[in-house]
Design a protein around this motif. Structure first.
Motif, PDB file in Angstrom:
ATOM      1  N   ASN A 104      -1.787   1.359  -4.860  1.00  0.00           N
ATOM      2  CA  ASN A 104      -1.022  -0.581  -4.799  1.00  0.00           C
ATOM      3  C   ASN A 104      -0.118  -0.468  -5.453  1.00  0.00           C
ATOM      4  OD1 ASN A 104      -3.617  -0.992  -3.064  1.00  0.00           O
ATOM      5  ND2 ASN A 104      -5.030  -1.479  -5.563  1.00  0.00           N
ATOM      6  N   GLU A 128     -13.527  10.659  -4.210  1.00  0.00           N
ATOM      7  CA  GLU A 128     -13.608   9.369  -3.663  1.00  0.00           C
ATOM      8  C   GLU A 128     -12.519   9.517  -3.569  1.00  0.00           C
ATOM      9  OE1 GLU A 128     -14.500   5.398  -6.538  1.00  0.00           O
ATOM     10  OE2 GLU A 128     -14.176   6.922  -7.428  1.00  0.00           O
ATOM     11  N   THR A 129     -12.027   8.177  -2.222  1.00  0.00           N
ATOM     12  CA  THR A 129     -10.643   7.511  -1.534  1.00  0.00           C
ATOM     13  C   THR A 129     -10.527   6.897  -1.501  1.00  0.00           C
ATOM     14  OG1 THR A 129     -10.940   9.798   0.152  1.00  0.00           O
ATOM     15  CG2 THR A 129      -8.942   8.073  -0.353  1.00  0.00           C
ATOM     16  N   LEU A 130      -9.061   6.393  -2.872  1.00  0.00           N
ATOM     17  CA  LEU A 130      -8.996   5.144  -3.308  1.00  0.00           C
ATOM     18  C   LEU A 130      -7.648   4.379  -2.587  1.00  0.00           C
ATOM     19  CD1 LEU A 130     -10.510   4.499  -7.194  1.00  0.00           C
ATOM     20  CD2 LEU A 130     -11.138   3.671  -4.626  1.00  0.00           C
ATOM     21  N   LYS A 161      -7.713  10.799  -3.780  1.00  0.00           N
ATOM     22  CA  LYS A 161      -8.552  11.368  -3.347  1.00  0.00           C
ATOM     23  C   LYS A 161      -8.559  12.305  -4.753  1.00  0.00           C
ATOM     24  CE  LYS A 161     -11.654  13.777  -0.532  1.00  0.00           C
ATOM     25  NZ  LYS A 161     -11.804  14.682   1.052  1.00  0.00           N
ATOM     26  N   LYS A 221       1.398  -1.025   0.363  1.00  0.00           N
ATOM     27  CA  LYS A 221       0.216  -0.056   0.005  1.00  0.00           C
ATOM     28  C   LYS A 221       1.446   0.927   0.069  1.00  0.00           C
ATOM     29  CE  LYS A 221      -4.133  -2.889   0.048  1.00  0.00           C
ATOM     30  NZ  LYS A 221      -4.490  -2.614  -1.165  1.00  0.00           N
ATOM     31  N   LEU A 225      -2.517   7.238  -0.997  1.00  0.00           N
ATOM     32  CA  LEU A 225      -4.183   7.657  -0.814  1.00  0.00           C
ATOM     33  C   LEU A 225      -3.912   8.652  -2.298  1.00  0.00           C
ATOM     34  CD1 LEU A 225      -6.032   7.671   2.640  1.00  0.00           C
ATOM     35  CD2 LEU A 225      -5.674   5.656   1.208  1.00  0.00           C
TER      36      LEU A 225
END
Length: 361
Positions: free
Chosen positions: A190, A185-187, A181, A176, A179
């Motif tokens: 990876n 929308e927050t994703l 945004k 990870k 993040l």
């Protein structure tokens, strides 16, 4: 008595002696590496033009047609040189090689405009404030961007979006990375595709510590970038490195690293000025660009006219392709703010280090 025993006289003076007599004593001023190569190339062009002029042109045409392309790196002086070539050298102030091996010049012949501009940008970046970053923190960037979706086979440009990213600074491979945004929308961000053990700090995850460890010598840095930049299909290698530098300079990094990246970019072939460049929110500034003639795409970096800070970048088609016509936008972004925070998803509490200026028409 043989020829070696005959003392040098004016009647037997060689072309080399004559040139040494006419040229002024070599200076001791150092030039940037790319400027030295630029002067050297100009000298070679003058010599070649002189060799093919008037009386020699017809007899040498066939030899020149079959001669392989001339490389940039050639000896600083080829002897003998005629008086015409010599006068051109003296008039233009071309850099020659001094006895100690260092380039010397007696005039102020300038480098290409893009190189001069990147040197100014590099000097401005070096004066920037360093943001202290710990390994347990996150670098934060707020930007506005537009991107073209090409999944349908055509470039469909999307709307302007607000985007925030938080990049983890932890050492070692991570699954990870941070993040992202976009429009509320927050994703998670990876690991890179194929990094089953996680993505380590490096060119695909440029942490502050990794960026700080990069060589600051432009030549060494450029060699490193060519070795580490992933290859992309048939994309020109020089373009891939240019684009990767553009990705890096949009990150939080030490001023010394930013300055070195700009000087490394100055040594790339095909880099030009972009006087009409503007970012995703319409801020106009001074621009640096490079075109990939194979793909028919052009990437531009935009810098503030006043303090030369990085504002953003954009890319578009330069010829008609299956994705769209020449001029079709592929991506555009504008950096609004950089900061360092303690937690992913947290908003910066300190005043922003980079703030969008008012939009220009």
């Amino acid at each position: 008595m043989n020829d070696n025993d005959i003392p040098s006289t004016p009647a037997r003076r060689t072309d080399a002696d004559e040139i040494a007599r006419l040229l002024p004593a070599p200076g001791r001023w150092d030039l940037p590496h790319e400027q030295h190569l630029h002067h050297k190339e100009l000298l070679m062009q003058r010599i070649d033009r002189d060799q093919t002029s008037e009386g020699h042109q017809a007899s040498r045409r066939h030899d020149q047609a079959s001669r392989p392309p001339r490389r940039l790196l050639r000896p600083a002086v080829l002897l003998p040189v005629t008086a015409v070539a010599l006068s051109g050298i003296l008039a233009a102030g071309i850099a020659l090689t001094a006895p100690d091996g260092k380039p010397a010049t007696r005039a102020t012949d300038t480098v290409r405009p893009a190189t001069a501009l990147l040197n100014q940008i590099s000097a401005a970046a070096l004066k920037g404030d360093a943001l202290p970053v710990r390994d347990d923190q996150f670098t934060y960037t707020r930007a506005k961007s537009r991107e073209a979706d090409i999944t349908s086979g055509k470039a469909v440009v999307g709307p302007l979006k607000d985007r925030e990213t938080w990049w983890s600074q932890k050492q070692g491979p991570l699954h990870k990375l941070g993040l992202a945004k976009a429009d509320g929308e927050t994703l998670p961000i990876n690991a890179e595709l194929g990094d089953t053990d996680g993505t380590p700090a490096g060119i695909n995850r440029p942490t502050y510590r990794w960026l700080a460890a990069l060589p600051t010598d432009p030549d060494k840095l450029l060699t490193y970038l060519y070795a580490k930049t992933p290859k992309v299909d048939e994309q020109e290698r020089d373009q891939a490195v240019f684009d990767r530098i553009g990705d890096l300079v949009g990150e939080v990094m030490p001023p010394e690293t930013a300055a070195a990246l700009y000087r490394a970019a100055a040594a790339l072939p095909g880099v030009t000025e972009a006087p009409k460049a503007h970012d995703a929110i319409g801020r106009h500034g001074v621009g640096i660009a490079r075109e990939d003639t194979t793909y028919g795409t052009r990437t531009e970096w935009i810098f503030d006219r006043q303090d030369l800070t990085f504002l953003g970048s954009r890319s578009y088609l330069t010829k008609d392709t299956s994705y769209g016509k020449s001029g079709t936008l592929l991506s555009s972004n504008a950096v609004i703010e950089h900061a360092v925070v303690d937690k992913a998803g947290a908003e910066p509490t300190d005043p922003p280090r980079t703030t969008a200026r008012s939009q220009e028409s």
